[in-house]
Design an enzyme around this catalytic site. Sequence first.
Site, PDB file in Angstrom:
ATOM      1  N   HIS A   1      -2.093   2.731   3.901  1.00 13.95           N
ATOM      2  CA  HIS A   1      -3.252   1.844   3.810  1.00 13.95           C
ATOM      3  C   HIS A   1      -3.990   1.867   5.134  1.00 13.95           C
ATOM      4  O   HIS A   1      -3.357   1.936   6.192  1.00 13.95           O
ATOM      5  CB  HIS A   1      -2.814   0.408   3.493  1.00 13.95           C
ATOM      6  CG  HIS A   1      -3.939  -0.433   3.009  1.00 13.95           C
ATOM      7  ND1 HIS A   1      -4.814  -1.051   3.859  1.00 13.95           N
ATOM      8  CD2 HIS A   1      -4.352  -0.713   1.758  1.00 13.95           C
ATOM      9  CE1 HIS A   1      -5.720  -1.689   3.134  1.00 13.95           C
ATOM     10  NE2 HIS A   1      -5.466  -1.501   1.874  1.00 13.95           N
TER      11      HIS A   1
ATOM     12  N   ASP B   1      -1.105  -0.680  -5.177  1.00 15.11           N
ATOM     13  CA  ASP B   1      -1.392   0.129  -6.360  1.00 15.11           C
ATOM     14  C   ASP B   1      -0.210   0.949  -6.839  1.00 15.11           C
ATOM     15  O   ASP B   1      -0.175   1.388  -7.985  1.00 15.11           O
ATOM     16  CB  ASP B   1      -2.606   1.024  -6.098  1.00 15.11           C
ATOM     17  CG  ASP B   1      -3.865   0.196  -6.094  1.00 15.11           C
ATOM     18  OD1 ASP B   1      -3.869  -0.812  -6.815  1.00 15.11           O
ATOM     19  OD2 ASP B   1      -4.805   0.522  -5.368  1.00 15.11           O
TER      20      ASP B   1
HETATM   21  N1  ACO Z   1       1.050  10.734   2.049  1.00 13.84           N
HETATM   22  C1  ACO Z   1       1.379  11.544   3.080  1.00 13.84           C
HETATM   23  N2  ACO Z   1       0.874  11.421   4.322  1.00 13.84           N
HETATM   24  C2  ACO Z   1      -0.015  10.437   4.530  1.00 13.84           C
HETATM   25  C3  ACO Z   1      -0.409   9.562   3.503  1.00 13.84           C
HETATM   26  C4  ACO Z   1       0.161   9.702   2.230  1.00 13.84           C
HETATM   27  N3  ACO Z   1      -0.178   8.904   1.209  1.00 13.84           N
HETATM   28  N4  ACO Z   1      -1.308   8.670   3.992  1.00 13.84           N
HETATM   29  C5  ACO Z   1      -1.483   8.998   5.278  1.00 13.84           C
HETATM   30  N5  ACO Z   1      -0.713  10.049   5.612  1.00 13.84           N
HETATM   31  C6  ACO Z   1      -0.541  10.663   6.945  1.00 13.84           C
HETATM   32  C7  ACO Z   1      -1.749  11.527   7.308  1.00 13.84           C
HETATM   33  O1  ACO Z   1      -1.586  12.861   6.920  1.00 13.84           O
HETATM   34  C8  ACO Z   1      -1.771  11.364   8.814  1.00 13.84           C
HETATM   35  O2  ACO Z   1      -0.748  12.172   9.345  1.00 13.84           O
HETATM   36  P1  ACO Z   1      -0.931  12.879  10.815  1.00 13.84           P
HETATM   37  O3  ACO Z   1      -1.008  11.751  11.799  1.00 13.84           O
HETATM   38  O4  ACO Z   1       0.269  13.740  10.966  1.00 13.84           O
HETATM   39  O5  ACO Z   1      -2.226  13.652  10.733  1.00 13.84           O
HETATM   40  C9  ACO Z   1      -1.345   9.908   9.040  1.00 13.84           C
HETATM   41  O6  ACO Z   1      -0.519   9.589   7.898  1.00 13.84           O
HETATM   42  C10 ACO Z   1      -2.506   8.930   9.129  1.00 13.84           C
HETATM   43  O7  ACO Z   1      -3.351   9.144   7.993  1.00 13.84           O
HETATM   44  P2  ACO Z   1      -4.898   8.740   7.927  1.00 13.84           P
HETATM   45  O8  ACO Z   1      -5.545   9.544   6.855  1.00 13.84           O
HETATM   46  O9  ACO Z   1      -5.492   8.820   9.311  1.00 13.84           O
HETATM   47  O10 ACO Z   1      -4.808   7.224   7.516  1.00 13.84           O
HETATM   48  P3  ACO Z   1      -5.984   6.364   6.934  1.00 13.84           P
HETATM   49  O11 ACO Z   1      -5.738   4.979   7.407  1.00 13.84           O
HETATM   50  O12 ACO Z   1      -7.312   6.954   7.268  1.00 13.84           O
HETATM   51  O13 ACO Z   1      -5.795   6.502   5.363  1.00 13.84           O
HETATM   52  C11 ACO Z   1      -5.334   6.023   3.080  1.00 13.84           C
HETATM   53  C12 ACO Z   1      -5.420   5.478   4.523  1.00 13.84           C
HETATM   54  C13 ACO Z   1      -6.689   6.647   2.686  1.00 13.84           C
HETATM   55  C14 ACO Z   1      -5.041   4.874   2.154  1.00 13.84           C
HETATM   56  C15 ACO Z   1      -4.221   7.093   3.043  1.00 13.84           C
HETATM   57  O14 ACO Z   1      -2.988   6.539   3.441  1.00 13.84           O
HETATM   58  C16 ACO Z   1      -4.096   7.730   1.641  1.00 13.84           C
HETATM   59  O15 ACO Z   1      -4.817   8.686   1.343  1.00 13.84           O
HETATM   60  N6  ACO Z   1      -3.162   7.200   0.788  1.00 13.84           N
HETATM   61  C17 ACO Z   1      -3.004   7.694  -0.566  1.00 13.84           C
HETATM   62  C18 ACO Z   1      -4.078   7.098  -1.465  1.00 13.84           C
HETATM   63  C19 ACO Z   1      -3.844   5.620  -1.759  1.00 13.84           C
HETATM   64  O16 ACO Z   1      -2.756   5.207  -2.129  1.00 13.84           O
HETATM   65  N7  ACO Z   1      -4.922   4.827  -1.614  1.00 13.84           N
HETATM   66  C20 ACO Z   1      -4.889   3.406  -1.964  1.00 13.84           C
HETATM   67  C21 ACO Z   1      -5.303   2.571  -0.822  1.00 13.84           C
HETATM   68  S1  ACO Z   1      -5.026   0.874  -1.241  1.00 13.84           S
HETATM   69  C22 ACO Z   1      -6.351   0.368  -2.156  1.00 13.84           C
HETATM   70  O17 ACO Z   1      -7.414   0.963  -2.237  1.00 13.84           O
HETATM   71  C23 ACO Z   1      -6.120  -0.885  -2.871  1.00 13.84           C
END
Ligand code: ACO
Length: 431
Positions: A308, A366
């Site tokens: 998140h 979710d």
């Molecule tokens: N699976 C694997 N790796 C992940 C995931 C994931 N779901 N989420 C983040 N990471 C990793 C990234 O690759 C990154 O790794 P790195 O530092 O080695 O490059 C690190 O964690 C940070 O990720 P960011 O993309 O910078 O985090 P951000 O805060 O921008 O993204 C998000 C948040 C978009 C929710 C992301 O975690 C994601 O895509 N999750 C899956 C989709 C999801 O479940 N979304 C629902 C959000 S809740 C809602 O809308 C109610």
Amino acid sequence: MTQPSGSAKLTVEGREFDLPVYSASAGPKVIDIRSLYSKANVFTFDPGFTSTAACESAITFIDGERGQLQYRGYPIEQLAERSRFLEVCYLLLYNKLPNQQEFDDFRTSVTMHTMVHEQLINFYRGFRRDAHPMAIITGVVGALSAFYHDSTDISDPEQREIACIRMIAKLPTIAAMAYKYSIGQPYVYPRNDYRYAENFHYMCFSVPAGKYRSYEEVNRALDLIFLLHADHEQNASTSTVRLAGSSGANPFACIAAGIACLWGPAHGGANEACLRMLREIGSVDRIPEYIGRAKDRSDPFRLMGFGHRVYKNFDPRAHIMKKTADEVLDLVGSQNKPTLQVAKELERIALEDEYFQTRKLYPNVDFYSGIILDAVGFPTDMFTPIFALSRTVGWISQWKEMIADPIQKIGRPRQRYTGPVNLNYIPIEER
Ligand code: ACO
């Protein structure tokens, strides 16, 4: 704005600028950079708004580090345990918990607006049967402004009020109609003697040929999903609603914009994407392969329902939802479903894995809401419409707050231009 609580100094290429700092009732202070461009001829650069407060708001407070969420100052845990969605709608819209009379009047107003204009049915017929319900809902909600001309004048507080009530009342009907259309069943008209969540369940699952039956536990779980998704401060879809509304667009158009944004898999589409992922994994023995892919930087795959932007320790809504998921799964007896077994094992492995621990990636709300909706019989492509109907009250409360805010102006971000300049046009035959 109140008086600044301090100031910040910014040095830009040797020139120093004083910027006022304002405190918040909770959470980080803000540095007011509104005069920066005119004084210093620079923009701030913050793609994704990770350090930018785009507005003032008194609706929802999140502390991502501590895993706190509050609606109008009330902790989400208390509301989830003691309140119901419709009361929370009142709280978000009017900034107070209603007394009995106020609640009864509000409930009556909402139930008096649950039906949609009969001509709207023609609109549904224009869509292909296999259209995603989010595509239908985005179109239908946008079209509401063509049906309810008496609530599109945003300068009239009474019209704004009616638009808010209409939106909260009609979204369940619109979403249920999209579902019925996609499966070729007749639309079911709302029943005002049912409570909000039960009425939605009824419109989705009853058929004229049979007796309708609902379970209090299922209605309660649905109500809880609505309540936990009701608002989440300046997330992508809410910011979209505010940006659309900042130009003076009518509220139906603004909410349609919010719905379109919510559809994306990084936002509201995650619950659907999560269930599809659990099905794709299929069995517990394939989980390591998917965990490996999630960790592999060269693979775009991410574990859906994990992580998140704001909650970096845990998502408080996920805690509440997990408990309800267990109760609902016991009730409907789907503990042995393969998707559920995959979900439980995935959750266990990911929580113990160093990659997920160091990046503070936890199951979000979710992850669990998808499992519940699947267990009670909703198809996956209805998950995001259910999120949309839940979030409508948040969007409309934020829109209402923005319209009444004296410091509000049209949203107009700037950019760091990286393209070419001053090229000379070459006629086509010379290129
Ligand atoms: N699976 C694997 N790796 C992940 C995931 C994931 N779901 N989420 C983040 N990471 C990793 C990234 O690759 C990154 O790794 P790195 O530092 O080695 O490059 C690190 O964690 C940070 O990720 P960011 O993309 O910078 O985090 P951000 O805060 O921008 O993204 C998000 C948040 C978009 C929710 C992301 O975690 C994601 O895509 N999750 C899956 C989709 C999801 O479940 N979304 C629902 C959000 S809740 C809602 O809308 C109610």
